[in-house]
Design a protein around this motif. Structure first.
Motif, PDB file in Angstrom:
ATOM      1  N   LEU A   1      -6.276 -12.099  20.856  1.00 32.99           N
ATOM      2  CA  LEU A   1      -6.042 -13.481  20.445  1.00 32.99           C
ATOM      3  C   LEU A   1      -7.386 -14.214  20.399  1.00 32.99           C
ATOM      4  O   LEU A   1      -8.028 -14.427  21.423  1.00 32.99           O
ATOM      5  CB  LEU A   1      -5.089 -14.171  21.420  1.00 32.99           C
ATOM      6  CG  LEU A   1      -3.644 -13.679  21.401  1.00 32.99           C
ATOM      7  CD1 LEU A   1      -2.850 -14.280  22.546  1.00 32.99           C
ATOM      8  CD2 LEU A   1      -2.990 -14.018  20.067  1.00 32.99           C
ATOM      9  N   GLY A   2      -7.819 -14.573  19.182  1.00 32.89           N
ATOM     10  CA  GLY A   2      -9.127 -15.185  19.006  1.00 32.89           C
ATOM     11  C   GLY A   2      -9.125 -16.686  19.200  1.00 32.89           C
ATOM     12  O   GLY A   2      -9.650 -17.212  20.186  1.00 32.89           O
ATOM     13  N   THR A   3      -8.539 -17.396  18.240  1.00 36.54           N
ATOM     14  CA  THR A   3      -8.547 -18.856  18.294  1.00 36.54           C
ATOM     15  C   THR A   3      -7.761 -19.380  19.491  1.00 36.54           C
ATOM     16  O   THR A   3      -7.978 -20.517  19.934  1.00 36.54           O
ATOM     17  CB  THR A   3      -7.984 -19.421  16.974  1.00 36.54           C
ATOM     18  OG1 THR A   3      -8.711 -18.842  15.880  1.00 36.54           O
ATOM     19  CG2 THR A   3      -8.132 -20.917  16.900  1.00 36.54           C
ATOM     20  N   ALA A   4      -6.897 -18.586  20.047  1.00 36.98           N
ATOM     21  CA  ALA A   4      -6.155 -18.985  21.251  1.00 36.98           C
ATOM     22  C   ALA A   4      -7.045 -18.984  22.486  1.00 36.98           C
ATOM     23  O   ALA A   4      -6.622 -19.440  23.558  1.00 36.98           O
ATOM     24  CB  ALA A   4      -4.967 -18.053  21.472  1.00 36.98           C
ATOM     25  N   GLY A   5      -8.266 -18.434  22.372  1.00 38.31           N
ATOM     26  CA  GLY A   5      -9.184 -18.482  23.499  1.00 38.31           C
ATOM     27  C   GLY A   5      -9.653 -17.133  23.980  1.00 38.31           C
ATOM     28  O   GLY A   5      -9.864 -16.960  25.187  1.00 38.31           O
ATOM     29  N   SER A   6      -9.841 -16.186  23.087  1.00 41.76           N
ATOM     30  CA  SER A   6     -10.317 -14.850  23.472  1.00 41.76           C
ATOM     31  C   SER A   6      -9.440 -14.253  24.573  1.00 41.76           C
ATOM     32  O   SER A   6      -9.891 -13.953  25.679  1.00 41.76           O
ATOM     33  CB  SER A   6     -11.782 -14.918  23.940  1.00 41.76           C
ATOM     34  OG  SER A   6     -12.604 -15.454  22.941  1.00 41.76           O
TER      35      SER A   6
END
Length: 886
Positions: free
Chosen positions: A668-673
């Motif tokens: 999950l990238g934009t969710a916070g790595s």
């Protein structure tokens, strides 16, 4: 204590000495738990003047400024006289003094300036003091107090010229760093909270209020002019400044520090000695600054847009045209920093010409030699030219067009005064002073008979054009953005020659301006570029090479132009192949900006401006080991979180709407790595497939070896998806993306309706894609990502151990996240702090930016060419920034 009891009716429990220059100040804890400040003035203090100061404090408080409230004694008077000494009691105000902060942000200094303007406004109608006796701290009397000229000539000249015309007013005139209280606000930064000590108030030049604030703001600063400019910006936003006030401001501020230095030295107190540690070095730094430059900086900060008249020569300086001309205030090389050291000097002061053979250099105007020591300085009436790289002429005066000498690399700068021509640096200057230098050192191109450089798209012009022609929803990074003009490897460069270590750009996967990628694109553009319905080798070769990196049976490629386009096509395929509409997504995920994907991206539809999910979108619980219901330490976390996927599938199946697909980022990238716990995707995929759904792996952020030990993110979970989407790194910044699936799914998707993408898979895109794959393989970037990623995480863990603002550090290979929290126990997101940290790091030449649902996670996804030394520099800058008292 007895005075408090007898004259004020207050019962004190404990006393703490606060110190003071002349008064004895004490904090007293009262029986009701509150505190007051007791001020005892020295014998012979002027009681009437003290009452007048109290009146000023009342006026300020009534106008809304936060100042101490003077408590009346039992008899109603604000002053008590005991044994020849005057006593007053004031309310205690919480906060830290400016002097307690090791750094002052530009925003805080702007607030200081605004506070000075507020005091001037509030005290505009205040009564004059009860006596007119001179005070040595009056900024207009500094020469008397100093006894010697610390800043040669500048103070005397400006006071003599402008002093009589300066507006007069009652001013606090002691906004020093011990008299201004600050407190940390909800945004995590310190803000001006209160003003103390009206003991130096007097009636004098109105600009004295600002001059004192500027003086103390310049203490302990590597760039005192930048600090002064910030204070002036804040003042000018709230108050008026006349031209005469701007002319005297810098000399008055410098003189104030000189007054303090003399006073403290004479008294020899511990307080004075401590203050001198910082005051003397600042005075020395200010003495080295040309007053003309300082005035230009402050005029610019006050919003003055001064026209700079051109200087035109009568005869050309170079009878033979030079081979190369580098314009005035152009970058002179690119400076990469290796540690925290403030702004780098990168701009050449003056114009430079070069030629392989010596050039004859002539004076464009009649000239008199002023100096030939070091640089050659010529006077041309009311303008001076400074020449380096050319020998001094044989005579002291020259007519226009006469030769000065010869040289192969000649640098020429113009100035409006001999003092500035003599004191201006021979080397480059800092970009923040470029505007001011352009006012005191005009462009010499016209003077030399050379064409002026073309108008440049500087940051101000770019921002103005964006504001006019680009939608405001397309926001750029940073409050104070830079204008990028180049890149190389892990570094980006702005139009002022400043370098920035790029820790955020997973788009430039194999490094900015990668030579292999550039050569491949250039060569193919010279040969052929067309659409993918024609037959050409590149698309076939690239499809074969790309699918070779994937596990079977993923062997059919659709080439598109962006990650959003890839994900949109993947969802369309899943829906068409299964005959269903509903899609499962992970809470917090982002998959793209098309209409379909916005409705499938919780990060968007739950955020500002979002309108909620599409009716066919169903969120599953985010498997977040730091914030979720099951933590990192639970070995069964993957099963626990996958259970929610199973529940959602069962719910949808029972309702007669089983899912078409489970669309999930591999990390999950934009969710916070956010990294999934072991076994999560395996169990989630099994549940979806049992109901006949397809599993789509969104690899737009983390594919192509970024995780180090695996080439594709889904491989770290031991699964094989039905459809894989790719973007960002695939083309190293070129608009290329892909969807890869099985032959069975691809054939089922082909219902007779043609699928056509004009630019997807064009020859240039395929050449670039092949070059990226070659670079990854030949430079062993996947292994490099693993090794450097481990080192980077170790660096970040070490920084986290020193700063409680860091709540969690997580990473896999070269994809990491640093989560900032205001409290490690409550884990309250520190979103404002994350944004501020990013801004400060950018100012230090390191690029990072927040992400996550709360915007409190620093996302770290640099080019795979990022090396251990880059990680060390990032850690050094982050450590230093977090250590500041913002």
């Amino acid at each position: 204590m007895s005075v408090l009891e007898e004259r004020y009716g207050l019962h004190g429990l404990d006393t703490t000495a606060l110190g003071g220059e002349l008064d004895e100040n004490s904090a007293v804890l009262l029986s009701d738990g509150s505190r007051v400040v007791v001020k005892v003035s020295p014998p012979g203090a002027d009681v009437a003047r003290i009452r007048w100061q109290h009146e000023l404090m009342h006026l300020a408080a009534a106008a809304g400024l936060r100042v101490p409230r003077v408590l009346p004694a039992l008899d109603g008077d604000t002053v008590v006289v005991r044994d020849g000494r005057t006593i007053s009691v004031q309310t205690w105000l919480d906060g830290r003094t400016l002097s307690e902060l090791d750094t002052h942000s530009p925003e805080l200094l702007e607030e200081l300036g605004a506070t000075a303007a507020g005091l001037v406004r509030v005290l505009a109608d205040a009564p004059k003091p009860p006596d007119s006796a001179p005070r040595y701290w009056d900024v207009l009397r500094a020469a008397e107090a100093i006894g010697v000229e610390e800043l040669p000539g500048a103070y005397a000249r400006v006071v003599e010229r402008h002093g009589p015309s300066l507006p007069r007013a009652v001013v606090h005139q002691d906004l020093n760093d011990f008299n201004v209280l600050v407190r940390r606000g909800p945004d995590g930064r310190h803000h001006v909270n209160a003003v103390l000590d009206f003991g130096d108030a007097l009636h004098t030049a109105r600009v004295g209020e600002l001059a004192v604030a500027v003086a103390y703001a310049m203490l302990r600063k590597p760039d005192p002019l930048a600090a002064a400019a910030a204070v002036v910006r804040g003042y000018a936003a709230e108050g008026d400044l006349e031209d005469a006030e701007l002319a005297v401001l810098f000399p008055l501020a410098a003189a104030r520090l000189c007054v303090n230095a003399v006073t403290w030295t004479r008294r020899g107190t511990a307080y004075g000695n401590e203050r001198m540690r910082h005051t003397r070095p600042t005075i020395d730094a200010l003495a080295a600054i040309p007053p003309e430059l300082a005035e230009a900086v402050l005029r610019e900060a006050a919003g003055r847009d001064d026209a700079v008249p051109a200087v035109v020569g009568a005869r050309p300086a170079f009878p033979d045209p030079p081979a190369e001309v580098s314009p005035h205030l152009a970058p002179e090389g690119r400076v990469r920093r290796t540690t925290v050291h403030g702004e780098s000097a990168t701009l050449r002061l003056g114009l430079a010409v070069e030629s392989p053979e010596p050039l004859t250099v002539c004076t464009p105007l009649d000239a008199v030699v002023e100096s030939a020591e070091g640089a050659l300085i010529l006077r041309h009436g009311d303008v001076w030219s400074r020449w380096t790289g050319v020998s001094a002429p044989a005579r002291d005066s020259l007519a226009a067009g006469e030769p000065i000498g010869r040289g192969t690399r000649v640098q020429v700068a113009l100035f409006r005064s001999l003092e500035t021509a003599s004191r201006a640096p021979a080397g480059p200057v800092t970009p923040s002073l470029a505007g001011a230098w352009s006012r005191v050192s005009p462009d010499p191109a016209g003077f030399l008979g050379l064409p002026r450089g073309e108008s440049t798209w500087d940051t101000r012009r770019v921002l103005a054009a964006r504001e006019t022609h680009i939608a405001r929803s397309q926001r750029s990074y940073y409050r104070r953005p830079m204008t990028l003009v180049g890149g190389e490897g892990t570094w980006l460069y702005d139009d002022r020659g400043r370098a920035y270590l790029d820790a955020i750009n997973n788009v430039s996967h194999v490094g900015h301006a990668n030579p292999r990628v550039v050569a491949a694109a250039t060569a193919q553009l010279r040969k052929l570029n067309t659409n993918s319905r024609f037959l050409y080798p590149g698309i076939a070769e690239y499809a074969e090479r790309l699918t070779a990196t994937l596990p079977a049976p993923l062997d059919v490629v659709f080439l598109v132009c962006s990650g959003s386009e890839a994900n949109d096509l993947a969802v369309r395929m899943a829906r068409q192949v299964t005959g269903r509409r509903d899609v499962l997504v992970v809470d917090g995920a982002y998959h793209g900006n098309t209409g379909v994907l916005t409705g499938l991206s919780p990060n968007r539809y739950q955020g500002p401006g979002g309108t909620g999910p599409d009716p066919t979108t169903h969120e599953v619980e985010q498997p977040n080991g730091y914030r979720g219901r099951v933590g990192y330490d639970d070995p069964a976390a993957g099963t626990a979180y996958a259970a929610d996927v199973r529940r959602q599938v069962e719910r949808l199946t029972a309702a007669g709407t089983p899912p078409a697909a489970f669309l999930a980022e591999s990390v999950l990238g934009t969710a916070g790595s956010v990294f999934y716990p072991g076994g999560y995707l395996a169990e989630a995929y099994a549940a979806v497939r049992a109901a006949g759904g397809l599993c789509v792996a969104d690899e737009v952020q983390v594919g192509f070896g970024r995780l180090g030990d695996v080439f594709w993110g889904f491989e770290s979970q031991g699964v094989v998806p039905d459809i894989v989407t790719m973007g960002k790194p695939i083309g190293n910044g070129h608009p290329l993306a892909a969807v890869v699936t099985t032959r069975e799914i691809a054939d089922t998707f082909d219902t007779g309706m043609k699928y056509f993408n004009t630019f997807g898979g064009n020859p240039v895109s395929c050449a670039i894609g092949l070059a990226v794959l070659d670079e990854i393989a030949e430079q062993d970037l996947q292994r490099h990502a693993a090794d450097t990623g481990r080192h980077f995480k170790d660096v970040l863990d070490a920084v986290a151990a020193r700063h409680d603002l860091i709540g969690d550090v997580r990473g896999h290979g070269m994809y990491l996240g640093v989560e900032l929290v205001r409290d490690r126990a409550s884990r309250e997101p520190a979103a404002a702090e994350a944004l501020h940290v990013s801004e400060l790091m950018k100012d230090e030449g390191v690029l990072v930016h927040p992400t996550g649902a709360a915007g409190n996670v620093l996302k770290l996804k640099p080019p795979l060419t990022f090396i251990a030394a880059d990680a060390d520099l990032f850690g050094t800058v982050l450590d230093e920034v977090l250590g500041r008292a913002w």
